[in-house]
Design an enzyme around this catalytic site. Structure first.
Site, PDB file in Angstrom:
ATOM      1  N   GLY A 146      45.845  43.592  45.328  1.00  0.00           N
ATOM      2  CA  GLY A 146      44.926  44.258  44.410  1.00  0.00           C
ATOM      3  C   GLY A 146      44.071  43.290  43.627  1.00  0.00           C
ATOM      4  O   GLY A 146      43.812  43.483  42.439  1.00  0.00           O
ATOM      5  N   ALA A 147      43.596  42.240  44.309  1.00  0.00           N
ATOM      6  CA  ALA A 147      42.878  41.156  43.614  1.00  0.00           C
ATOM      7  C   ALA A 147      41.392  41.433  43.449  1.00  0.00           C
ATOM      8  O   ALA A 147      40.665  40.571  42.960  1.00  0.00           O
ATOM      9  CB  ALA A 147      43.077  39.843  44.370  1.00  0.00           C
ATOM     10  N   ASN A 148      40.920  42.609  43.839  1.00  0.00           N
ATOM     11  CA  ASN A 148      39.482  42.874  43.768  1.00  0.00           C
ATOM     12  C   ASN A 148      39.051  43.510  42.444  1.00  0.00           C
ATOM     13  O   ASN A 148      37.858  43.713  42.212  1.00  0.00           O
ATOM     14  CB  ASN A 148      39.042  43.772  44.929  1.00  0.00           C
ATOM     15  CG  ASN A 148      39.712  45.129  44.883  1.00  0.00           C
ATOM     16  OD1 ASN A 148      40.900  45.214  45.163  1.00  0.00           O
ATOM     17  ND2 ASN A 148      38.983  46.172  44.533  1.00  0.00           N
ATOM     18  N   SER A 149      40.013  43.827  41.556  1.00  0.00           N
ATOM     19  CA  SER A 149      39.623  44.438  40.285  1.00  0.00           C
ATOM     20  C   SER A 149      40.702  44.201  39.234  1.00  0.00           C
ATOM     21  O   SER A 149      41.837  43.833  39.554  1.00  0.00           O
ATOM     22  CB  SER A 149      39.370  45.940  40.452  1.00  0.00           C
ATOM     23  OG  SER A 149      40.574  46.604  40.807  1.00  0.00           O
ATOM     24  N   GLY A 150      40.328  44.435  37.976  1.00  0.00           N
ATOM     25  CA  GLY A 150      41.283  44.459  36.882  1.00  0.00           C
ATOM     26  C   GLY A 150      42.085  43.181  36.713  1.00  0.00           C
ATOM     27  O   GLY A 150      41.571  42.062  36.824  1.00  0.00           O
ATOM     28  N   TYR A 206      54.303  58.024  37.950  1.00  0.00           N
ATOM     29  CA  TYR A 206      53.886  56.637  37.712  1.00  0.00           C
ATOM     30  C   TYR A 206      54.995  55.870  36.997  1.00  0.00           C
ATOM     31  O   TYR A 206      55.343  54.749  37.391  1.00  0.00           O
ATOM     32  CB  TYR A 206      52.605  56.588  36.888  1.00  0.00           C
ATOM     33  CG  TYR A 206      52.150  55.177  36.579  1.00  0.00           C
ATOM     34  CD1 TYR A 206      51.540  54.401  37.562  1.00  0.00           C
ATOM     35  CD2 TYR A 206      52.357  54.597  35.326  1.00  0.00           C
ATOM     36  CE1 TYR A 206      51.143  53.095  37.298  1.00  0.00           C
ATOM     37  CE2 TYR A 206      51.956  53.296  35.054  1.00  0.00           C
ATOM     38  CZ  TYR A 206      51.351  52.555  36.042  1.00  0.00           C
ATOM     39  OH  TYR A 206      50.970  51.259  35.791  1.00  0.00           O
ATOM     40  N   SER A 223      55.166  48.024  34.113  1.00  0.00           N
ATOM     41  CA  SER A 223      54.464  48.615  32.972  1.00  0.00           C
ATOM     42  C   SER A 223      55.498  49.090  31.958  1.00  0.00           C
ATOM     43  O   SER A 223      56.591  49.522  32.330  1.00  0.00           O
ATOM     44  CB  SER A 223      53.611  49.808  33.425  1.00  0.00           C
ATOM     45  OG  SER A 223      53.216  50.602  32.312  1.00  0.00           O
ATOM     46  N   GLY A 257      44.388  41.922  38.613  1.00  0.00           N
ATOM     47  CA  GLY A 257      44.483  41.125  39.842  1.00  0.00           C
ATOM     48  C   GLY A 257      43.295  40.212  40.030  1.00  0.00           C
ATOM     49  O   GLY A 257      43.436  39.051  40.420  1.00  0.00           O
TER      50      GLY A 257
END
Length: 286
Positions: free
Chosen positions: A11-15, A167, A142, A17
């Protein structure tokens, strides 16, 4: 400096990450962005390289869809074939409070992506991580785990579904996975630790409905009280780089300090049972 080290960030493309990948690239690491969408990953990679500045490491994009066990297996086969070592695995990707949907393998989507996909990914890369020791596995959970319960009679949420509860359960599963994995890693030179990043301004909440009239106020409040992705990434970066956590095993961190967990997240019996059931769900045979 991380020169000579290879790091996988899911998930390195946003946020968080993306912010994590940028900092590790700045530290001259070889960063593998494990992302579901190539176009979004390539756009993010350009931005990450700009942020990282001069004397940065190497950035590589690899496709990984954690909602697909087939995709996870293909990704791991390619990594094992192409990479001589993996020094750090950061299980960062996640999906948050989506409507009830099932993965292509028939699992509730949040449990599939947040827990099962990373469970399989980590297990398939364990031998390479052990050969690369000392190496590190980092699991992003989380604080919402506190509201989750592991219901072994309905892990797939087929009897009832509450997106917030689902979640929270997947994030509790992350912590129980970290606990049980730490036992499997004793005397291997590989460590695993979890973290809770806090409330961060990311697109993770894209499935959460905010009334149109409230959105401007919410956006203002989020800028005032939520962490930026760069701030939210600090504990991931700390666990990846700091000599202070060398040899530390099976703990959870928040704000770069060890955190105390509720009893539900340190239940050895539940952790072992969840591990065994997860093996069956993802098709691991030992």
């Amino acid at each position: 400096m991380l020169r000579g080290k290879t790091i996988i960030v899911t998930g390195a493309n946003s946020g968080i990450g993306k912010a994590t990948a940028a900092e590790l690239l700045r530290c001259q690491g070889r960063v593998i962005m494990a992302c579901r969408d190539r176009e979004r990953a390539e756009k993010a990679a350009q931005e990450i390289q700009q942020e990282a500045g001069p004397d940065q490491g190497e950035l590589v994009i690899k496709l990984l869809d954690l909602a697909s066990l087939k995709s996870v297996r293909i990704f791991c086969e390619e990594i094992i074939k192409e990479e001589s070592r993996i020094d750090i695995l950061i299980n960062n990707a996640g999906i948050y409070q989506c409507p009830y949907t099932k993965s292509e393998d028939g699992f509730e989507m949040q449990f599939a992506v947040n827990h099962l996909g990373h469970f399989l990914l980590t297990n398939l890369l364990l031998d390479l991580l052990k050969r690369s020791a000392p190496s590190r596995i980092i699991v992003v959970s989380s604080k919402l785990y506190k509201y989750g319960e592991i219901n072994f009679d309905d892990l797939n949420s087929e009897q009832s579904y509450d997106k917030a509860f689902a979640y929270a359960r997947s994030k509790l599963a992350n912590l129980l996975f970290t606990l049980e994995l730490s036992h499997h890693l004793e005397e291997t030179g590989v460590t695993v630790n979890a973290l809770t990043p806090g409330i961060v301004r990311t697109n993770l909440g894209r499935h959460v409905h905010i009334p149109l009239l409230v959105k401007p106020l919410f956006n203002l409040a989020s800028r005032a009280f939520f962490k930026s992705p760069e701030e939210g990434a600090q504990t991931s970066i700390y666990l990846a780089c700091s000599p202070d956590v060398e040899g530390v095993q099976g703990k959870c961190f928040a704000n770069c300090h060890e955190d105390q967990l509720l009893a539900k997240a340190t239940d050895e019996e539940v952790a072992k049972k969840l591990w065994d059931i997860s093996e069956v769900m993802v098709g691991i045979t030992t």
